[in-house]
Write a protein that holds these residues in place. Structure first.
Motif, short mmCIF file in Angstrom:
data_model
loop_
_atom_site.label_atom_id
_atom_site.label_comp_id
_atom_site.label_asym_id
_atom_site.label_seq_id
_atom_site.Cartn_x
_atom_site.Cartn_y
_atom_site.Cartn_z
N LEU A 1 16.85 -5.50 -32.51
CA LEU A 1 16.80 -5.41 -33.93
C LEU A 1 16.99 -6.77 -34.52
N SER A 2 17.47 -7.80 -33.83
CA SER A 2 17.24 -9.30 -34.24
C SER A 2 15.85 -9.64 -34.53
N ILE A 3 15.15 -9.22 -33.44
CA ILE A 3 13.78 -9.68 -33.69
C ILE A 3 13.00 -8.82 -34.72
N VAL A 4 13.32 -7.68 -34.84
CA VAL A 4 12.67 -6.84 -35.99
C VAL A 4 13.31 -7.56 -37.37
N TYR A 5 14.50 -8.05 -37.52
CA TYR A 5 15.25 -8.47 -38.61
C TYR A 5 14.19 -9.88 -38.97
N ALA B 1 8.65 -11.28 -26.84
CA ALA B 1 9.74 -11.99 -27.19
C ALA B 1 11.03 -11.44 -26.92
N GLY B 2 11.14 -10.09 -27.03
CA GLY B 2 12.43 -9.19 -26.57
C GLY B 2 12.65 -9.52 -24.97
N TYR B 3 11.67 -9.36 -24.20
CA TYR B 3 11.80 -9.24 -22.82
C TYR B 3 12.18 -10.72 -22.51
N VAL B 4 11.51 -11.81 -23.12
CA VAL B 4 11.74 -13.32 -22.96
C VAL B 4 13.08 -13.54 -23.19
N VAL B 5 13.93 -13.13 -24.34
CA VAL B 5 15.14 -13.41 -24.72
C VAL B 5 16.00 -12.83 -23.64
N LEU B 6 16.04 -11.69 -23.38
CA LEU B 6 16.83 -10.72 -22.45
C LEU B 6 16.78 -11.00 -20.95
N TYR B 7 15.58 -12.06 -20.56
CA TYR B 7 15.68 -12.21 -19.05
C TYR B 7 15.60 -13.66 -18.64
N PHE B 8 15.38 -14.23 -19.88
CA PHE B 8 15.59 -15.87 -19.62
C PHE B 8 16.23 -16.46 -18.71
N THR C 1 16.00 0.02 -23.17
CA THR C 1 16.50 -0.10 -24.77
C THR C 1 15.66 -0.80 -25.67
N ALA C 2 15.41 -2.00 -25.42
CA ALA C 2 14.85 -2.94 -26.44
C ALA C 2 13.25 -2.26 -26.48
N THR C 3 12.62 -1.79 -25.29
CA THR C 3 11.20 -1.28 -25.38
C THR C 3 11.24 0.01 -26.20
N LEU C 4 12.36 0.75 -26.23
CA LEU C 4 12.22 1.81 -27.44
C LEU C 4 11.95 1.32 -28.66
N LEU C 5 12.60 0.22 -29.09
CA LEU C 5 12.43 -0.19 -30.47
C LEU C 5 11.33 -1.12 -30.99
N LEU C 6 11.00 -1.96 -29.85
CA LEU C 6 10.04 -3.08 -30.11
C LEU C 6 8.40 -2.65 -29.73
N ARG C 7 8.19 -1.69 -29.07
CA ARG C 7 6.88 -1.23 -28.59
C ARG C 7 6.00 -0.88 -29.80
N PRO C 8 4.80 -1.38 -29.77
CA PRO C 8 3.97 -1.12 -31.04
C PRO C 8 3.75 0.47 -31.07
N THR C 9 3.50 0.87 -32.26
CA THR C 9 3.39 2.22 -32.36
C THR C 9 2.18 2.85 -31.63
N MET D 1 6.22 -9.11 -30.33
CA MET D 1 7.53 -8.77 -30.41
C MET D 1 8.28 -8.24 -29.34
N LEU D 2 7.36 -7.28 -28.59
CA LEU D 2 8.07 -6.71 -27.23
C LEU D 2 8.10 -7.85 -26.31
#
Length: 523
Positions: free
Chosen positions: A372-376, A394-401, A462-470, A391-392
């Motif tokens: 949600l921070s990336i969506v924001y 970026a989410g993986y990079v932040v989570l697993y950096f 969890t992040a994939t459910l929100l950040l994956r492209p339509t 976006m997805l």
């Protein structure tokens, strides 16, 4: 005796620029990775003092804190005992088949936590709640302690242990007074990763019906649409993560530095004698519980499930999508970890330590908070990237950096001291030293970092459910869709494919972390 030439005079402008560029790049990377914390702070501030007092004063907060803290403590202790014990048996004793035990003990990393929870829940309803969570997470995370401890024992100088035994101390006294203190930094680092994993885990706890801060945050975000309250709960997680990082730093400083063993020198292994069969039985029980149960459950549902007829094209598309996103995240995270690790390795300044610590803290953020921070950010400042693949990634990079940073930092610790100074004293420019000397030396560590990030990103939920492209589905999201409807048979092929795809990165990670085995070690 000749000495190497030292350049006289003030540093050149190029050297000044290179010296100032590294902290700038490292700080920028750390700030970018830690940027979800800014989102959490902004959202929490919108709640106001009254709402914050009402929320944090509720009895539920005390329950969440107790559940999360006691679970983290129990799993950290269990994984530390199991990880150290297994590492000691395969690296310091004459246990038969040590090479194969090493691989078997590391393979549970290939089974995602939510797949492991699915395996137990689909077979029996008794593995739920607190003790179910302790069992499942211990089986999932003990390799995070086993691998660094085994690597430390393999590379450490065994002279102190030999001296201890020559003075009449038995194997147990030597283990307690000499071997264990040598591995304390590795134990502390592994326990930190285990605890941070627990703080942000959602999928496994949702299946096991055990409530933690992560599951409560997901409910506030997804079900209650209350971003402010969820952000307040996330700040509590961040405070817990800060406490854990501080405790790990204290434990690491107290540990002895393990000296690297002389090339080709191996200590005589400790004879197990009559304890050989009990040791093999203990390791066999651990592997059977951590690896055998998920494999059996997947095989059971693949063979006997009533809904396993799935279009192969759907599985192939999901697999290729998963691989593509995981590989891109691994490349970006590993490349971004290099300047932060270099800065922390070269400089012992407060800024260097702050940059490194800030990157670790993000591991405690739940995937939904990061998403949600990336969506924001995308909606307000980067609309062309909204619901797009970056976006997805970026989410993986932040989570697993933090995983990439840990592996790169460990690789730099193996670089011989002073090697960069020698190269620079010969007139080589800093950029050339980095490209020709430092990076080739840490290349195996970079491979381990990329493997770890790819492994974890390919199973993120969890992040994939929100950040994956339509319209985009990964193996994890397809698996979750079926398990949410209790279609265990339909979910099994996706889980099996995730596990199969995770095995090669785990094997690579094990090889890079421990190094190639000699013929004597394979016996």
């Amino acid at each position: 005796m000749s000495t190497l030439p030292r350049p006289d005079g003030p540093p050149s402008p190029l050297r000044w620029r290179a010296a100032g560029l590294l902290p700038l790049v490292a700080s920028a990377v750390a700030l970018a990775v830690a940027s979800p914390l800014v989102f959490v702070g902004v959202q929490a501030a919108q709640a106001g003092r009254d709402q914050a007092q009402r929320l944090l004063g509720r009895p539920l907060i005390a329950t969440l804190l107790w559940n999360t803290a006691t679970l983290a403590l129990a799993v950290a202790l269990a994984t530390t005992v199991l990880g150290f014990g297994a590492a000691y048996l395969v690296e310091r004793t004459d246990l038969p088949g040590r090479r194969w035990w090493t691989v078997a003990l590391a393979l549970p990393l290939a089974v995602p936590e939510f797949v492991r929870g699915y395996s137990w829940v689909s077979l029996t309803g008794s593995v739920r709640g607190y003790w179910g969570a302790v069992l499942v997470m211990t089986c999932s995370l003990y390799p995070l302690v086993f691998l660094p401890v085994a690597a430390t024992l393999r590379r450490a100088d065994t002279a102190a242990e030999e001296v201890s035994r020559s003075l009449g101390r038995g194997p147990f006294a030597t283990l307690w007074r000499v071997t264990l203190p040598l591995t304390r930094p590795a134990l502390a680092g592994g326990a930190l990763l285990v605890s941070l994993y627990l703080l942000g885990e959602y999928g496994a706890f949702a299946m096991l019906r055990f409530t933690t801060f992560a599951t409560a945050i997901f409910s506030q975000y997804k079900l209650g649409f209350d971003a402010a309250s969820a952000a307040l709960l996330t700040l509590v997680l961040v405070a817990l993560a800060l406490l854990l990082v501080g405790l790990e730093a204290m434990a690491g400083r107290r540990g002895r530095t393990a000296r690297r063993a002389t090339a080709g020198r191996r200590a005589a292994p400790v004879g197990l004698g009559r304890w050989t069969l009990p040791a093999q039985a203990a390791l066999g029980t651990l592997v059977a519980t951590a690896l055998g149960v998920p494999v059996y459950a997947l095989g059971y549902w693949l063979v006997r499930g009533s809904s396993t007829t799935l279009p192969q094209a759907s599985m192939l598309t999901a697999a290729l999508t998963t691989l593509g996103y995981a590989a891109m995240a691994a490349l970006v995270a590993t490349a971004a970890a290099v300047p932060v690790a270099l800065y922390a390795w070269r400089r012992g300044s407060r800024l260097a330590r702050a940059a490194e610590s800030a990157a670790y803290i993000t591991r405690a953020l739940p995937g939904i908070a990061v998403a949600l921070s990336i969506v924001y950010f995308a909606i307000r400042y980067a609309q062309p990237f909204y619901q797009q693949p970056p976006m997805l990634v970026a989410g993986y990079v932040v989570l697993y950096f933090p995983l990439a940073l840990t592996a790169v930092r460990a690789a730099l610790a193996q670089v011989p001291p002073g090697v960069e100074e020698v190269a620079r004293s010969l007139g080589t420019r800093p950029a050339a030293v980095l490209a020709r000397v430092t990076l080739p030396l840490v290349l195996p560590g970079l491979g381990a970092a990329a493997a770890m990030v790819a492994l974890t990103a390919s199973t993120e939920l969890t992040a994939t459910l929100l950040l994956r492209p339509t319209g985009t589905e990964t193996l994890a999201t397809q698996f979750w869709i079926y398990t949410s409807g209790l279609a265990y048979g339909a979910a099994a092929p996706y889980a099996a494919l995730m596990v199969a795809m995770s095995v090669p990165p785990v094997l690579l990670l094990t090889r890079r972390t421990l190094g190639a085995d000699s013929p004597e070690e394979a016996s």
